[in-house]
Design a protein around this motif. Sequence first.
Motif, mmCIF file in Angstrom:
data_model
loop_
_atom_site.group_PDB
_atom_site.id
_atom_site.type_symbol
_atom_site.label_atom_id
_atom_site.label_comp_id
_atom_site.label_asym_id
_atom_site.label_seq_id
_atom_site.Cartn_x
_atom_site.Cartn_y
_atom_site.Cartn_z
ATOM 1 N N TYR A 98 3.936 -72.945 -17.218
ATOM 2 C CA TYR A 98 3.148 -74.142 -17.459
ATOM 3 C C TYR A 98 3.571 -74.842 -18.744
ATOM 4 O O TYR A 98 4.193 -74.240 -19.628
ATOM 5 N N ALA A 99 3.215 -76.104 -18.818
ATOM 6 C CA ALA A 99 3.284 -76.889 -20.045
ATOM 7 C C ALA A 99 1.919 -77.555 -20.176
ATOM 8 O O ALA A 99 1.384 -78.096 -19.201
ATOM 9 N N TYR A 100 1.329 -77.486 -21.358
ATOM 10 C CA TYR A 100 -0.028 -77.977 -21.585
ATOM 11 C C TYR A 100 -0.006 -78.934 -22.759
ATOM 12 O O TYR A 100 0.555 -78.627 -23.810
ATOM 13 N N GLN A 101 -0.613 -80.090 -22.582
ATOM 14 C CA GLN A 101 -0.631 -81.099 -23.638
ATOM 15 C C GLN A 101 -2.028 -81.687 -23.762
ATOM 16 O O GLN A 101 -2.715 -81.889 -22.759
ATOM 17 N N ILE A 102 -2.452 -81.951 -24.997
ATOM 18 C CA ILE A 102 -3.698 -82.665 -25.257
ATOM 19 C C ILE A 102 -3.338 -83.936 -26.006
ATOM 20 O O ILE A 102 -2.650 -83.886 -27.030
ATOM 21 N N GLU A 103 -3.790 -85.059 -25.474
ATOM 22 C CA GLU A 103 -3.568 -86.364 -26.095
ATOM 23 C C GLU A 103 -4.917 -87.012 -26.363
ATOM 24 O O GLU A 103 -5.915 -86.675 -25.724
ATOM 25 N N VAL A 104 -4.941 -87.979 -27.268
ATOM 26 C CA VAL A 104 -6.146 -88.751 -27.540
ATOM 27 C C VAL A 104 -5.962 -90.138 -26.947
ATOM 28 O O VAL A 104 -4.938 -90.786 -27.161
ATOM 29 N N VAL A 110 -7.400 -86.093 -23.446
ATOM 30 C CA VAL A 110 -6.767 -86.017 -22.138
ATOM 31 C C VAL A 110 -5.943 -84.736 -22.118
ATOM 32 O O VAL A 110 -4.980 -84.598 -22.872
ATOM 33 N N HIS A 111 -6.359 -83.808 -21.280
ATOM 34 C CA HIS A 111 -5.666 -82.531 -21.127
ATOM 35 C C HIS A 111 -4.745 -82.658 -19.920
ATOM 36 O O HIS A 111 -5.215 -82.908 -18.807
ATOM 37 N N VAL A 112 -3.454 -82.491 -20.129
ATOM 38 C CA VAL A 112 -2.494 -82.567 -19.028
ATOM 39 C C VAL A 112 -1.861 -81.185 -18.871
ATOM 40 O O VAL A 112 -1.251 -80.669 -19.809
ATOM 41 N N ILE A 113 -2.034 -80.617 -17.689
ATOM 42 C CA ILE A 113 -1.498 -79.293 -17.403
ATOM 43 C C ILE A 113 -0.434 -79.451 -16.330
ATOM 44 O O ILE A 113 -0.732 -79.831 -15.204
ATOM 45 N N ASN A 114 0.806 -79.174 -16.704
ATOM 46 C CA ASN A 114 1.929 -79.240 -15.771
ATOM 47 C C ASN A 114 2.256 -77.806 -15.381
ATOM 48 O O ASN A 114 2.616 -76.994 -16.226
ATOM 49 N N PHE A 115 2.143 -77.504 -14.100
ATOM 50 C CA PHE A 115 2.381 -76.144 -13.621
ATOM 51 C C PHE A 115 3.859 -75.866 -13.379
ATOM 52 O O PHE A 115 4.223 -74.792 -12.916
ATOM 53 N N LEU A 116 4.718 -76.804 -13.702
ATOM 54 C CA LEU A 116 6.168 -76.668 -13.618
ATOM 55 C C LEU A 116 6.656 -76.269 -12.225
ATOM 56 O O LEU A 116 7.712 -75.691 -12.068
#
Length: 169
Positions: A98-104, A110-116
């Motif tokens: 996975y790749a996990y990112q939190i943006e404002v 905004v939590h974006v979870i990429n399961f690759l």
Amino acid sequence: GVDIDVEMLEQIPVKYPNLKAELIEGDFLNFNNSKRYDTAVCIGDSTNYILTKEDLEQFVKTMTSLSDCVIVDCHHPSRLKEFANDYYEEGSLDSFDYAYQIEVNEEHLVHVINFLDGTFDAIYQWVFDPQLLIDLFKKYGYWLEVYTDHKLKGIQKEGEKVVIVAHKG
């Protein structure tokens, strides 16, 4: 326990089999039950999935209909500053990478979870001023204890969570 996500409800009896009969699939914004409880609890940033002031008021109306003691938490407003430069993490679990990112985005995390594996999920959380919740509980006649990060009285300048314990009477 009330949850809109059936998969979350299915996890509870794994650890707490005696609670299986107490689980209800539903939306806490309009959960209706004639039973009154000693305490109603909504923690784990669940209130931050509410995205409008109107729905936040509906949530408080619902919670106050269930109990004279309500415990809720929400993100501390400083979380918007904490993640202003984004957060990024990569990793592997037994069943997926996975790749996990939190943006404002304005007042939202905004939590974006990429399961690759070609799939991803995006989750929005509204980071509102906790005073909104405080004012709503007071509107319904509750007196409050407010904490930052579960132990510091009041809303401090910085923190991760604001916890509100609302009492009627």
